[in-house]
Design a protein around this motif. Structure first.
Motif, PDB file in Angstrom:
ATOM      1  N   MET A   1      67.786  67.446  24.393  1.00 50.51           N
ATOM      2  CA  MET A   1      67.086  67.418  25.683  1.00 50.51           C
ATOM      3  C   MET A   1      68.095  67.672  26.807  1.00 50.51           C
ATOM      4  SD  MET A   1      64.712  64.383  27.308  1.00 50.51           S
ATOM      5  CE  MET A   1      63.508  64.503  25.981  1.00 50.51           C
ATOM      6  N   SER A   2      67.745  68.563  27.725  1.00 46.37           N
ATOM      7  CA  SER A   2      68.648  68.920  28.806  1.00 46.37           C
ATOM      8  C   SER A   2      68.847  67.736  29.756  1.00 46.37           C
ATOM      9  CB  SER A   2      68.104  70.121  29.577  1.00 46.37           C
ATOM     10  OG  SER A   2      66.894  69.782  30.219  1.00 46.37           O
ATOM     11  N   ASP A   3      69.938  67.833  30.562  1.00 51.66           N
ATOM     12  CA  ASP A   3      70.222  66.751  31.499  1.00 51.66           C
ATOM     13  C   ASP A   3      69.108  66.588  32.519  1.00 51.66           C
ATOM     14  OD1 ASP A   3      72.592  66.282  30.224  1.00 51.66           O
ATOM     15  OD2 ASP A   3      73.800  67.499  31.607  1.00 51.66           O
ATOM     16  N   SER A   4      68.564  67.722  33.005  1.00 50.13           N
ATOM     17  CA  SER A   4      67.488  67.646  33.997  1.00 50.13           C
ATOM     18  C   SER A   4      66.239  67.000  33.408  1.00 50.13           C
ATOM     19  CB  SER A   4      67.153  69.052  34.522  1.00 50.13           C
ATOM     20  OG  SER A   4      66.702  69.887  33.462  1.00 50.13           O
ATOM     21  N   ARG A   5      65.962  67.311  32.132  1.00 49.90           N
ATOM     22  CA  ARG A   5      64.782  66.717  31.490  1.00 49.90           C
ATOM     23  C   ARG A   5      65.005  65.227  31.237  1.00 49.90           C
ATOM     24  NH1 ARG A   5      62.317  69.796  26.378  1.00 49.90           N
ATOM     25  NH2 ARG A   5      62.491  71.460  27.932  1.00 49.90           N
ATOM     26  N   GLU A   6      66.220  64.862  30.844  1.00 50.18           N
ATOM     27  CA  GLU A   6      66.527  63.444  30.635  1.00 50.18           C
ATOM     28  C   GLU A   6      66.366  62.658  31.926  1.00 50.18           C
ATOM     29  OE1 GLU A   6      70.370  63.070  28.944  1.00 50.18           O
ATOM     30  OE2 GLU A   6      69.740  63.646  26.930  1.00 50.18           O
ATOM     31  N   LYS A   7      66.710  63.307  33.034  1.00 46.15           N
ATOM     32  CA  LYS A   7      66.559  62.648  34.328  1.00 46.15           C
ATOM     33  C   LYS A   7      65.092  62.447  34.666  1.00 46.15           C
ATOM     34  CE  LYS A   7      67.799  63.092  39.208  1.00 46.15           C
ATOM     35  NZ  LYS A   7      68.459  63.933  40.245  1.00 46.15           N
ATOM     36  N   ARG A   8      64.279  63.488  34.397  1.00 48.47           N
ATOM     37  CA  ARG A   8      62.841  63.394  34.694  1.00 48.47           C
ATOM     38  C   ARG A   8      62.164  62.363  33.800  1.00 48.47           C
ATOM     39  NH1 ARG A   8      60.715  69.390  34.140  1.00 48.47           N
ATOM     40  NH2 ARG A   8      58.693  68.392  34.499  1.00 48.47           N
ATOM     41  N   TYR A   9      62.603  62.264  32.530  1.00 49.94           N
ATOM     42  CA  TYR A   9      61.985  61.344  31.569  1.00 49.94           C
ATOM     43  C   TYR A   9      62.965  60.235  31.199  1.00 49.94           C
ATOM     44  CZ  TYR A   9      58.139  64.568  31.241  1.00 49.94           C
ATOM     45  OH  TYR A   9      57.047  65.346  31.553  1.00 49.94           O
ATOM     46  N   SER A  10      63.331  59.462  32.189  1.00 50.56           N
ATOM     47  CA  SER A  10      64.316  58.402  32.012  1.00 50.56           C
ATOM     48  C   SER A  10      63.661  57.146  31.440  1.00 50.56           C
ATOM     49  CB  SER A  10      64.968  58.070  33.352  1.00 50.56           C
ATOM     50  OG  SER A  10      63.988  57.558  34.250  1.00 50.56           O
ATOM     51  N   LYS A  11      64.503  56.217  31.013  1.00 57.05           N
ATOM     52  CA  LYS A  11      64.019  54.934  30.497  1.00 57.05           C
ATOM     53  C   LYS A  11      63.317  54.131  31.583  1.00 57.05           C
ATOM     54  CE  LYS A  11      67.326  54.398  26.705  1.00 57.05           C
ATOM     55  NZ  LYS A  11      68.405  53.538  26.104  1.00 57.05           N
ATOM     56  N   ASP A  12      63.779  54.306  32.826  1.00 56.74           N
ATOM     57  CA  ASP A  12      63.129  53.596  33.934  1.00 56.74           C
ATOM     58  C   ASP A  12      61.667  54.023  34.069  1.00 56.74           C
ATOM     59  OD1 ASP A  12      65.369  52.170  34.573  1.00 56.74           O
ATOM     60  OD2 ASP A  12      66.047  53.551  36.135  1.00 56.74           O
ATOM     61  N   GLY A  13      61.412  55.324  33.915  1.00 60.62           N
ATOM     62  CA  GLY A  13      60.043  55.818  33.973  1.00 60.62           C
ATOM     63  C   GLY A  13      59.193  55.268  32.846  1.00 60.62           C
ATOM     64  N   TYR A  14      59.770  55.236  31.643  1.00 62.40           N
ATOM     65  CA  TYR A  14      59.061  54.692  30.479  1.00 62.40           C
ATOM     66  C   TYR A  14      58.712  53.222  30.691  1.00 62.40           C
ATOM     67  CZ  TYR A  14      58.447  52.819  25.765  1.00 62.40           C
ATOM     68  OH  TYR A  14      57.960  52.147  24.666  1.00 62.40           O
ATOM     69  N   LYS A  15      59.692  52.447  31.132  1.00 65.27           N
ATOM     70  CA  LYS A  15      59.472  51.012  31.329  1.00 65.27           C
ATOM     71  C   LYS A  15      58.435  50.749  32.420  1.00 65.27           C
ATOM     72  CE  LYS A  15      64.119  49.599  29.856  1.00 65.27           C
ATOM     73  NZ  LYS A  15      65.418  49.004  30.305  1.00 65.27           N
ATOM     74  N   THR A  16      58.464  51.558  33.470  1.00 64.72           N
ATOM     75  CA  THR A  16      57.515  51.359  34.569  1.00 64.72           C
ATOM     76  C   THR A  16      56.091  51.692  34.125  1.00 64.72           C
ATOM     77  OG1 THR A  16      59.238  51.912  36.177  1.00 64.72           O
ATOM     78  CG2 THR A  16      56.961  51.989  36.947  1.00 64.72           C
ATOM     79  N   LEU A  17      55.924  52.774  33.371  1.00 64.51           N
ATOM     80  CA  LEU A  17      54.596  53.124  32.854  1.00 64.51           C
ATOM     81  C   LEU A  17      54.079  52.039  31.903  1.00 64.51           C
ATOM     82  CD1 LEU A  17      54.997  56.949  32.186  1.00 64.51           C
ATOM     83  CD2 LEU A  17      53.285  55.905  33.685  1.00 64.51           C
ATOM     84  N   LEU A  18      54.947  51.557  31.025  1.00 61.44           N
ATOM     85  CA  LEU A  18      54.544  50.509  30.079  1.00 61.44           C
ATOM     86  C   LEU A  18      54.156  49.236  30.820  1.00 61.44           C
ATOM     87  CD1 LEU A  18      54.222  49.549  27.164  1.00 61.44           C
ATOM     88  CD2 LEU A  18      56.653  48.947  27.157  1.00 61.44           C
TER      89      LEU A  18
END
Length: 214
Positions: free
Chosen positions: A1-18
């Motif tokens: 996964m590219s750096d830009s994609r990793e930034k867009r789909y970060s762990k913070d985003g996952y945790k916030t959605l959950l």
């Protein structure tokens, strides 16, 4: 996964959605139970709204998970998945808003029953939604993820809607059986419905045009 994609789909985003799903899940259930005791049009509209919004968050979360588990997906495919998810969220908002208008127009009983539980849920929901509105908006500015940006818009709408809902339900509690609470109940549910429809239509149109959520 590219750096830009990793930034867009970060762990913070996952945790916030959950966290959004976990905190939103009790709302529809509690309001559904509350409908046994109270039946204002605003209360019913709020039940439909929270159920639809929970579905919208789940759709975004599933899309988020799919992208993170498939690093081989091209950027164009991810953009398409994001647009589909956001369009589905918009469609859910439009459908729930339309249903709520029907409920508001055809419910005419002045006896709204006990709406205290609905008021408490709406007030707590307001506090939670304002928190997530700020959280998602910051994540979108940081990561430029359209799914998180859509959730920020959704939670912004939810916060404004909760203000209308709490005000309407408070009038029912303080002035039961009065014409003032009757019309405020109607007005509150209609305003909630119209705002959801407007937000949903705007989201779908902007997604089709490829307009940024900024």
């Amino acid at each position: 996964m590219s750096d830009s994609r990793e930034k867009r789909y970060s762990k913070d985003g996952y945790k916030t959605l959950l966290a959004s799903i976990l905190l939103s899940s009790p709302g529809p259930l509690t309001l559904g139970i509350g409908l046994i005791f109270g039946h204002s049009s605003t209360q019913i509209a709020d039940f439909v709204r929270r159920t639809a919004e929970l579905m919208a968050i789940v759709v975004s979360f599933i899309t988020f998970i799919r992208v993170t588990k498939h690093p081989e997906y091209s950027d164009s495919k991810i953009d398409e998945m994001e647009r589909r998810a956001n369009s589905l969220v918009g469609a859910i908002m439009c459908l729930s808003g339309s249903f709520m208008i029907i409920v508001a127009l055809f419910m005419s009983s002045k006896n709204k029953g006990n709406v205290i539980m609905a008021f408490v849920i709406a007030f707590l929901g307001l506090l939670v939604n304002v928190f997530f509105w700020i959280r998602y908006s910051r994540l979108y500015k940081k990561n430029n993820n359209e799914i998180l940006g859509t959730q920020g818009k959704l939670y912004g709408a939810k916060s404004l809607v909760d203000i209308c809902v709490t005000s309407s339900l408070l009038s029912v509690i303080l002035m039961p059986m009065s014409m003032i609470s009757f019309y405020l109940d109607k007005i509150g549910s209609v305003l909630v419905s119209l705002y959801l429809i407007y937000s949903g239509v705007r989201l779908v149109i902007n997604n089709r045009k490829g307009i940024s959520l900024n």
